[in-house]
Design an enzyme around this catalytic site. Structure first.
Site, PDB file in Angstrom:
ATOM      1  N   GLY A   1      -2.621  11.253  -7.184  1.00  0.00           N
ATOM      2  CA  GLY A   1      -1.312  10.522  -6.972  1.00  0.00           C
ATOM      3  C   GLY A   1      -0.412  10.748  -8.289  1.00  0.00           C
TER       4      GLY A   1
ATOM      5  CG  PHE B   1       4.249   8.341 -18.117  1.00  0.00           C
ATOM      6  CD1 PHE B   1       3.315   8.291 -18.712  1.00  0.00           C
ATOM      7  CD2 PHE B   1       4.827   6.816 -17.847  1.00  0.00           C
ATOM      8  CE1 PHE B   1       2.551   7.219 -19.505  1.00  0.00           C
ATOM      9  CE2 PHE B   1       4.128   5.843 -18.463  1.00  0.00           C
ATOM     10  CZ  PHE B   1       3.069   5.955 -19.095  1.00  0.00           C
ATOM     11  CB  ALA B   2      -0.005   9.006 -15.526  1.00  0.00           C
TER      12      ALA B   2
ATOM     13  CB  CYS C   1      -3.956  10.243 -10.956  1.00  0.00           C
ATOM     14  SG  CYS C   1      -4.886   8.850 -11.846  1.00  0.00           S
TER      15      CYS C   1
ATOM     16  CG  ASP D   1       4.471  -3.589 -12.961  1.00  0.00           C
ATOM     17  OD1 ASP D   1       5.216  -3.912 -12.140  1.00  0.00           O
ATOM     18  OD2 ASP D   1       4.123  -2.283 -13.164  1.00  0.00           O
TER      19      ASP D   1
END
Ligand code: ADP
Length: 327
Positions: free
Chosen positions: A51, A55-56, A58, A166
């Site tokens: 996914g 900004f990452a 995976c 979060d």
């Protein structure tokens, strides 16, 4: 975090801002530099995309030798925006210190080819968000099982002075046995204690509109910062059972107004196939109280919701639980 969009055949001439923020896909072989515990370094063979986040990216990764599979969370070492850099530093610092059965296990972090790699426990069944999208809603027995686990993770974090801030369905992942694992510590905060802690309180607006506790939006200062995670748990339980968060509206302002006024309705039985007990409704209304009245994780799991119906054992939790055991 969104799933990767399928790439169009004709590559666009220019990269969008989002594509610039994300690192490129990793090479097939990723080499962790030698460290004191692994003098020969470690090699990971990369697999498919799991996914994309803000900004990452995976990817699945398999460690050479052990064949152990992990999730490799990859970000650019030099991030274009300071805020992202900060979010990532927080994530590294806080997540690396967490060790709990219901928190995504943080294995290690290293730099390779201008990127930072975080090696995480692999959660191959996606997030609660994916699960609810696929199934429309989940059943009370499943919610009992997962809520006990989430409450355990919250108890662990709060006992160590960490507020997640979060918690939402998209940040709670499922392992291969359908246990929940809290992830994404990018907005977590270390709660300061002692005489200076009021000055150190985080006042920045953070979280996702649907899950934000009303006290974060007002200037009202109290000593109940950690209770924001309990509020989010109330939203998560409602959203798992009905398929949408309780204050869902067209604009963020409207969501905030409804959250402040605690204006939400459970779906009527004739429009929803999912049965929702009075005990569930009581629990959610307790979690969505003003911060000082919200129960702590120990009190939550004592609620009649957990004894008024079936609480599955681990081995009874499978993706097709609902088909096997209709409530
Ligand atoms: P960001 O911090 O940028 O939002 P996320 O942590 O949400 O990034 O990760 C992006 C996506 O990668 C997630 O939505 C999920 O699909 C996938 N993902 C993240 N962590 C894991 C994990 N431990 N196991 C499996 N998939 C994961």
């Amino acid at each position: 975090a969104k799933q990767a969009a399928t790439k169009s055949k004709a590559a666009p001439a220019k990269l969008s801002q989002k594509e610039k923020d994300h690192p490129p896909p990793p090479p097939e072989i990723v080499q962790e530099p030698p460290s004191s515990d692994r003098p020969n370094g470690t090699t990971y063979k990369t697999g498919h995309l799991l996914g994309k986040g803000g900004f990452a990216i995976c990817y699945e990764g398999e460690q050479a030798g052990t064949k152990q599979r992990y999730a490799l969370k990859i970000v650019k070492s030099h991030m274009p925006q300071k805020k992202m850099e900060q979010k990532f530093q927080t994530e590294l610092q806080i997540h690396s210190k967490m060790r709990h059965a219901n928190i995504v296990e943080f294995h290690r972090a290293f730099s390779f080819d201008k990127c930072t790699y975080i090696v995480l426990e692999l959660c191959p069944n996606g997030s609660l968000m994916d699960m609810v999208k696929k199934r429309k809603y989940v059943t009370e027995p499943e919610v009992r099982f997962w809520t006990v686990q989430i409450a355990g993770a919250i108890k662990y974090m709060h006992a160590r002075g960490i507020i997640h801030r979060d918690l939402k369905m998209g940040n709670i992942f499922l392992d291969k046995n359908m246990n929940v694992k809290v992830g994404d510590f990018g907005l977590a905060a270390l709660l300061m204690t002692g005489k200076d802690w009021k000055d150190c309180r985080r006042t920045t607006l953070c979280g996702t509109p649907n899950y934000i506790a009303p006290e974060i939006l007002s200037k009202d200062k109290g000593g109940h910062d950690h209770a924001v995670d309990i509020w989010s748990l109330g939203i998560i339980i409602f959203a798992m059972l009905t398929g949408k968060p309780p204050f869902q509206s067209a604009t963020a302002e409207e969501i905030y107004r409804r959250a402040r006024e605690r204006e939400y309705d459970w779906p009527k039985l004739d429009t929803s196939e999912n049965y929702i007990s009075q005990e569930t409704k009581d629990l959610v209304s307790e979690l969505l109280q003003p911060p000082e009245q919200r129960p702590d994780p120990d009190a939550i799991v004592q609620h009649p919701f957990f004894t008024c119906g079936w609480l599955p054992q681990s081995e009874e939790m499978t993706p097709s639980l609902r088909e096997k055991h209709p409530d």
